[in-house]
Each structure stands twice: as C-alpha cells, then as structure tokens.
Enzyme design. Structure first.
Site, PDB file in Angstrom:
ATOM      1  N   PHE A 233      70.191  69.915  59.611  1.00  0.00           N
ATOM      2  CA  PHE A 233      71.522  70.449  59.938  1.00  0.00           C
ATOM      3  C   PHE A 233      72.635  69.761  59.164  1.00  0.00           C
ATOM      4  O   PHE A 233      73.779  69.780  59.584  1.00  0.00           O
ATOM      5  CB  PHE A 233      71.814  70.335  61.435  1.00  0.00           C
ATOM      6  N   ILE A 620      70.440  91.302  55.577  1.00  0.00           N
ATOM      7  CA  ILE A 620      69.514  90.402  56.266  1.00  0.00           C
ATOM      8  C   ILE A 620      68.148  90.556  55.606  1.00  0.00           C
ATOM      9  O   ILE A 620      67.534  91.619  55.639  1.00  0.00           O
ATOM     10  CB  ILE A 620      69.444  90.730  57.774  1.00  0.00           C
ATOM     11  N   LYS A 624      63.464  88.248  61.534  1.00  0.00           N
ATOM     12  CA  LYS A 624      62.958  87.316  62.543  1.00  0.00           C
ATOM     13  C   LYS A 624      63.534  85.911  62.317  1.00  0.00           C
ATOM     14  O   LYS A 624      63.910  85.222  63.264  1.00  0.00           O
ATOM     15  CB  LYS A 624      61.428  87.277  62.469  1.00  0.00           C
ATOM     16  N   GLU A 696      75.302  78.932  59.384  1.00  0.00           N
ATOM     17  CA  GLU A 696      76.387  78.166  59.992  1.00  0.00           C
ATOM     18  C   GLU A 696      77.339  79.041  60.801  1.00  0.00           C
ATOM     19  O   GLU A 696      77.811  78.632  61.855  1.00  0.00           O
ATOM     20  CB  GLU A 696      77.186  77.420  58.918  1.00  0.00           C
TER      21      GLU A 696
HETATM   22 MO1  MOS Z   1      74.565  72.134  56.370  1.00  0.00          MO
HETATM   23  S1  MOS Z   1      75.843  71.207  57.695  1.00  0.00           S
HETATM   24  O1  MOS Z   1      75.474  72.228  54.954  1.00  0.00           O
HETATM   25  O2  MOS Z   1      73.070  71.386  56.329  1.00  0.00           O
END
Ligand code: MOS
Length: 729
Positions: A233, A620, A624, A696
């Site tokens: 992340f 997309i 999934k 994000e």
């Molecule tokens: Mo992301 S916060 O650019 O891994």
C-alpha cells in the site's frame, strides 16, 4: 490489423498465483534461502532524540554463534552517493550507523549478526546502549512550522467576507500504519562487489538505484529480486534503513544475511500515513454554490526529510470554486519519515473537504448530492485544462439510485431501531491518473506458450493476473499458455508499482509487445508458401487459442506451433514499450462512496451496515480483481474512519500500540455488505488501454462517507479520525 477477439480481458479471472499463495509456495522476501545464510537482528533506540554516549557490545559479541555486532563505532563509512533518480523526499537520507545521533524512537543503533536467528535475537537483547536523551518533539501542534507549499487563485479573503454563508472547521486525522501481512525483510548477498538482494519491494529498479547509491557502486552491480509482496500500500516504494543495514552486515561478515523486522519494529522501521490537521474555511451562496475555500494544513514529517504528498490538488479541482487559497506546512518532528499510504494526500483531503461540504449542505438544507451537482466544474479550475473524462455526475446519480438515496431522511437522529441510530452519508473521491514509461519483453516458444516479463511488482492488485489476461488476448493464446513474470531488476524497466499506474503503464507495454509479436507471426505465415495463410492480407488474420486463421474463415489457418516448427524457429521475441504522451488533459479517476451506519446511542459503537462505491475509472481489464481493489479499499477506509490510530507517547516518542492487538484493524466481523459499480466505458486520453487506475480512488471517499453517515445517524459531527466511541457518548 484486425482487432483481436477479447476473451480473457473482461472475464472474472481468479488470480494466476492464487494457488501458490494459499499453499505457501509463493516466496516472499524472507522465505528465500541461500547457502551459508546468517541472521541479523536490529537493536533499536530506546529514546526518541539525543546521542549515543555509551555502547557495550562485549557480552553480545561473546555469545556462541555471534559473528559480529555492528554499531556506528565500527561500521565503515558508506558512500551515500546522491542519487538523481531517487524519488525519495527532499532531505538527507537516514544513514545506517554513520553517526551517534538519535532522530526518532526505534532508530537502529546496532545490528547483531549470528549463525541462527535465536542467537542473534538473544545477543541483541544483551547490547547495552547509553544515551544523552532529550525530549523528542512529536506533537503536530507544538512544532514550529517551516515554509509552506501554497496555492492561490482569485481572492479568497474578499470572497469569504462577502459570502452569504461562511463556515470554518478543523479536521484531524490520525497517523496510520500500513500493517501489511508480510513484514519488511531483506536478504543481501555479496559476490565481490556485486550485490544481490531479495527484498520486499514495490519498485525493484528504484531499490537497485538506492542500494547502488548507498554503497557507491554502479547500478549494474546490484540486482533486486522481489517476486511476491505480501501487501504494501505504499510502504515498499523506497529502501528503508534496515535494508541497507542488511547489505552492510552481509559485506562485513562476508556471508549472505537475512534481516526481517519484527512486527513491533514495523511501526518504527518503515514509513506511515502522516497525521494531519486540516483547517477549512468555505464560503457559498444561499444555493450552496461555493465561492471561496481556504485550506490550511499541517502534517508531520521527520527532522531529516520532507515527506510531501499531493494533498492540495483535491481542494483545487473537485469543485468549481473561483477563489481558493491553500497552505500546507510539513512539520519536522522526531519521527521516522512518513510515506505514501493508499490514496496518499487525497484520502486525507477528502475527509476534510467532503465532510465540510456535507456540513454546508446541512447548514443550507440542500441535499448533499444536489449540492455537489451544483458545484461541478466544466473544466479543471486549477489549470483550465479540459477533463479527459469526468463522470462524477453519473457516479452520483447512479449511486443515488442504487443505494436508495431518495428514501433518506436528511434530519439527523431521525431513524432509530431500538438502541441503534441509523444514518446514511456519501462522499466523492478522486485520484490522478498517472502513467510512466515502461518496457516489456515477450517471447513465444515453438510449443505455443508465451513468456512476458517486466520489472513491475504485484503487492496485491493482481498484476500477474491482469497482465496474463492482456497478453493472452493480444497474442491469441489461452491464459494457461501465458506466463507473466515481474519483480527482478534485470527485467525490462517498469515504474514504481504505486500511484495506481501499473495497469496503464505496464499494461500498455505488455499490449504493445504482444501486438508486435503477433504481427511478426502473422507476417511469417502470410509470407510462407507452405502456410495455409500464404498470401492472405495480414489485416484479415486473427489469432485464437494459439491458432492463426482468416477472420471470417475458421478453416483456413494453422497454429503458432505448426508455423514455428515448420520455419525452424525456436522462438519469436518482441520488445514492447510505452511512453506517456504530454498531458493536455486533466486526468483523474472518480468515485462516490455511500455508507449506512448504525450507532449504538448508549455505547457510541459505530457499525457500518452497508456500503456502495460507484467508480469512473475507465476501462476495467479484470473485473474480479477490480472488485478485490474496490472492496479492499472500502475495508481500508473503514479502518481509517473507525479504528486505525498509531498512538505516540509524547514523553519519549514511543509508539505504544506497536502490535496488531492494540492497533485496531477491521476484521471480517466489522465488514458489512459491500458493493462496487464501475461505469462502463474507457478514457481514450489515458493511454492505449483506456484505463484510469482504480487502486487508490476506491479508498479516497470512504472515511468522509462514514463520518457523514454518523452525523446523519446521531447529529454529532466528528471531525477527528478515527471516530471513536467516546466522541459519540
Ligand atoms: Mo501507493 S500509496 O502509491 O502504493
């Protein structure tokens, strides 16, 4: 060229590496093993600021199995060359054992290398360190602000003073840690002056450059390998100091070294989402049209680097506000350097702005969706560029319909089931569409299987799978005949696996390489007198399941295998590349999150009852995996909204909840029915695939949607994350 039939792309494919992961066969950084490996354990500082005045390593050094104890007193001076390619924040890198200064609680002060992990751990506990300790500065509000980043358009003060309605609020967000399942770990192995590193990395090429800079060796002398990443992340975008410590230790003892941070050390040893104070003033007319916004932000950074994230853009481009002024002070504190965490900057700004806009809607008794529609810009107000695609209106209206917004009672505290107060809320989210230059290599073997490589990463979104889907369709192969590989700095270069740009960047290079290879094969066939396709117009040929045939005549064709074998070609190869064009458009992915909560009126407990996200993210590729992103983003947002909070003891800078028991994270029991909807269509400007990025934006509007729902349920406006029970009592 005839377009290839779409078979794998758009299909709800399960992860190609799923089996490896659930059987434990996927090798994460610390899972690699090499001959002669020894173990390193870091001793970290027990004070938050000061100097090391005494070090006694004799007892540790004398334990059986201990090879070496390294501190700033005996560590070699490292080159720490200035790396122009680094994307690290401005400032001086935290260097491994190069001086006696303590800059934050938990900073490495020694490393013990031993033949077993147990011996290293025990010896580490025997290292004695004396400090000249000072009071660390860890509170945002105590610290002196430095020079702000700022932005201004129009005259916000004048517009505020003449506004019909003027609101002023301060929002606060907690420090959050990523808490990925895989701990950060590094295995370092020197062969002469060549360094090989098995690492947890979202960006093997960036890591390669950083190791080369730290040790003053050519980048070609470093190889970074990271085939699997167990969640990141954002916190594996750069090399943290423990990784350099591992490489330093390996060089000092002349053996490969494995170093994994303990769960506790993960709270000190790597970055985190910084704490913010976000002060907003906004002015509007009686109908809720925003005339002015003033945003004054403070966020924490370390004393030696300035972590910056795009916190200001959200307030500049989301609403058609003529007068905007912003300042963002990055406040240096005695902490480790923060870093990006899912939706960096945007998630924080969204909590403040999307809460504030909800406050305005309530103040004016205008429906919050209607209020947002009244403030939709025609072009990006921050740079006057047209939007490539901006379908936020559609997200709002589709979401309202699917969520049942019309049934909502806008009066706070109007719906009660027993002790539970029920409320609904919504918030918008955006995240910029970034792309970066990428290359990929494609090889088609004579047996009709293909291998595709690019030095990207897969921290969880499913890069392995989505790239397999793209390559399969572009090559005309079944997905089981395609293998995609990533995570090795010797592969064709790929950008950092972050910023929601992997699909647009790596995907475009993979598509390009596979298209080139397919054309090569088609050319070979139509030029080959022995091929049933001899003389056919190349544009009439498609490939399906490894067989080239005339588009409208299935009977006329042959397989890749037949073609290559007959032509005595062991393999066809192609290099794909993608270079983003100059940005003429304002490109963002959009989303709207809707939440329904129940709040126990006596206990203050908040339960999320259902949640819906509607996204304008372009095409997309892998539905999934998209759901796994969207639902995961909502789960992460529920965490930030209601649970996650890294708590620092201001007396010494210690993080008091540095474990998964006391740092609260959502678990299955906290997660209700979640649903994601993606607007169909694609963004032509965002690149050949038409994708805008999804990873994000799905996190950005979640916390304010929950906070707004809590207000609707209880009439209590909570301006501080996480929303805790005591705030609602
Ligand atoms: Mo992301 S916060 O650019 O891994």
């Amino acid at each position: 060229m005839s377009p290839q039939p779409q078979a794998a792309v758009g299909a709800p494919m399960s992860r190609v590496d799923g089996h490896l992961k659930v059987t434990g066969a996927a090798k994460y950084a610390a899972d690699h093993d090499i001959d002669g490996i020894v173990h390193a354990v870091i001793v970290d500082s027990g004070v938050g600021r000061g100097r090391i005045t005494g070090l006694d390593t004799r007892e540790a050094q004398g334990r059986p199995g201990v090879l070496k104890v390294i501190t700033h007193r005996n560590a070699p001076r490292l080159a720490y060359r200035n790396d122009p390619d680094s994307s690290n924040p401005p400032g001086a890198l935290l260097k491994a054992f190069q001086d006696d200064r303590i800059r934050f609680y938990g900073q490495p002060v020694a490393v013990v290398v031993a033949t077993s992990l147990e011996a290293a751990e025990h010896a580490a506990s025997l290292v004695k360190v004396d400090y000249d300790a000072q009071q660390p500065s860890t509170e945002l509000s105590d610290a002196p602000p430095g020079v702000p980043r700022s932005y201004e358009r129009g005259d916000a003060d004048a517009a505020l003073s003449s506004a019909a309605v003027c609101l002023q609020m301060t929002y606060r967000t907690a420090r959050n840690h990523h808490n990925a399942m895989e701990p950060h770990a590094t295995i370092a192995h020197w062969d002469g002056d060549r360094l090989t590193v098995w690492d947890k990395s979202q960006w093997v090429l960036g890591a390669r450059n950083e190791y080369a800079a730290a040790f003053g060796i050519p980048v070609e002398s470093v190889r970074v390998i990271s085939p699997f990443v167990g969640g990141a992340f954002g916190n594996s975008m750069r090399v943290w100091v423990h990784s350099v410590v591992a490489a330093l230790a390996a060089r000092e003892v002349g053996r490969p070294v494995k170093l994994a941070l303990s769960r506790r050390q993960l709270y000190f040893g790597v970055g985190f989402r910084p704490r913010y104070e976000y002060r907003i003033r906004l002015g509007s007319d009686r109908r809720g049209r925003l005339t002015a916004m003033v945003h004054d932000l403070r966020s924490e950074t370390s004393s030696y680097e300035t972590h910056g994230e795009a916190t200001l853009a959200f307030g500049q481009m989301l609403y058609n506000t003529p007068h905007v002024r912003q300042t963002h002070h990055s406040v240096p504190l005695d902490v480790n350097t923060p870093t990006w965490m899912r939706g960096p900057g945007f998630s924080t700004a969204a909590f403040a702005i999307e809460s504030a806009v909800d406050e305005l809607a309530y103040e004016l008794r205008v429906d919050p969706i209607e209020l947002r529609l009244r403030n939709e810009p025609q072009e990006d107000p921050s740079n006057r560029r047209p939007f490539s695609t901006r379908r936020l209106r559609e997200c709002l209206t589709v979401g309202a319909r699917e969520f049942g917004w019309a049934r909502r009672d806008a009066r706070p505290r109007s719906t009660r089931h027993g002790d539970w107060l029920i409320g609904t809320g919504m918030a918008s989210g955006v995240y910029p569409t970034a792309r970066a230059a990428t290359q990929a290599w494609v090889g088609l073997e004579a047996d009709g299987t293909a291998l595709v490589r690019s030095a990207s990463s897969d921290m969880g979104p499913g890069t392995y799978t989505s790239m397999t889907q793209l390559a399969a369709d572009a090559l005309g192969l079944r997905v089981c005949d395609v293998t995609f590989r990533l995570g090795d700095s010797t592969m064709p270069p790929a950008p950092a696996h972050g910023g929601s740009m992997t699909m647009a960047s790596v995907g475009s290079a993979v598509q390009d390489g596979c298209d080139k290879l397919r054309r090569q094969a088609v050319r070979l066939a139509v030029d080959d007198e022995d091929s049933p396709l001899f003389g056919v117009d190349a544009g009439e040929i498609v490939v399906r399941s490894g067989r080239l045939h005339v588009k409208d005549d299935l009977t006329r064709g042959e397989t890749y295998r037949q073609l290559l074998t007959r032509n005595k070609r062991a393999r066809l190869e192609a290099n794909g590349s993608y270079t983003p064009g100059k940005a003429r458009f304002s490109m963002y992915a959009y989303g709207v999150t809707f939440a329904e909560v129940a709040v126990d009126r006596r206990l203050g407990l908040v339960r999320v009852r259902r949640m819906l996200g509607v996204y304008d993210a372009g095409r997309i590729i892998s539905p999934k995996l998209a759901d796994s992103q969207a639902l995961g983003g909502m789960v992460g947002g529920i965490g930030s909204a209601l649970l996650e909070h890294t708590v620092t003891d201001f007396r010494d800078g210690r993080i008091v909840n540095a474990n998964l028991t006391d740092y609260l994270l959502p678990v299955n029991a906290d997660i209700p029915d979640l649903r994601a909807i993606y607007l169909e269509g694609q963004d032509q400007e965002a690149g050949p695939l038409g994708v805008k990025g999804l990873g994000e934006v799905v996190h950005v509007g979640v916390a304010p949607a929950i906070a707004n729902a809590v207000f609707n349920a209880t009439g209590r406006r909570i301006r501080e994350l996480p929303i805790r029970a005591q705030a609602l009592l």
